[in-house]
Motif scaffolding. Sequence first.
Motif, PDB file in Angstrom:
ATOM      1  N   UNK A 192       6.342   0.631 -10.268  1.00 51.22           N
ATOM      2  CA  UNK A 192       5.221   0.535 -11.207  1.00 51.22           C
ATOM      3  C   UNK A 192       4.516  -0.812 -11.064  1.00 51.22           C
ATOM      4  N   UNK A 193       5.248  -1.866 -10.746  1.00 50.28           N
ATOM      5  CA  UNK A 193       4.614  -3.165 -10.494  1.00 50.28           C
ATOM      6  C   UNK A 193       3.740  -3.108  -9.242  1.00 50.28           C
ATOM      7  N   UNK A 232      -1.590  -2.543  -5.693  1.00 48.77           N
ATOM      8  CA  UNK A 232      -1.995  -1.549  -4.702  1.00 48.77           C
ATOM      9  C   UNK A 232      -1.064  -1.537  -3.499  1.00 48.77           C
ATOM     10  N   UNK A 233      -1.243  -0.548  -2.674  1.00 49.52           N
ATOM     11  CA  UNK A 233      -0.436  -0.411  -1.471  1.00 49.52           C
ATOM     12  C   UNK A 233       0.496   0.781  -1.554  1.00 49.52           C
ATOM     13  N   UNK A 248       9.324   3.450  -1.622  1.00 51.94           N
ATOM     14  CA  UNK A 248      10.475   4.176  -2.159  1.00 51.94           C
ATOM     15  C   UNK A 248      10.108   5.631  -2.425  1.00 51.94           C
ATOM     16  N   UNK A 249       8.890   5.867  -2.898  1.00 53.32           N
ATOM     17  CA  UNK A 249       8.464   7.236  -3.175  1.00 53.32           C
ATOM     18  C   UNK A 249       8.102   7.972  -1.888  1.00 53.32           C
TER      19      UNK A 249
END
Length: 68
Positions: A37-38, A43-44, A48-49
């Motif tokens: 979330x940070x 952006x970018x 991990x997802x």
Amino acid sequence: MILVNTDYITGKELEMLGLVKGSTIQSKNVGKDITQSFKTLVGGELKAYTQMMNEARALATKRMVEEA
């Protein structure tokens, strides 16, 4: 066995046996959710997802092949 996602292959005679599916739902742990979330603030890519999505796709494909 040939697995395809189309009704035909040029030059091949196919027999349709039925429809198969492969699905999965995954989630990351709370720590990963917070750190990702940070990342949305600046952006970018959310690596991990992206990794989780690739693992989920591979698992769903494996399940589809097993069902076929």
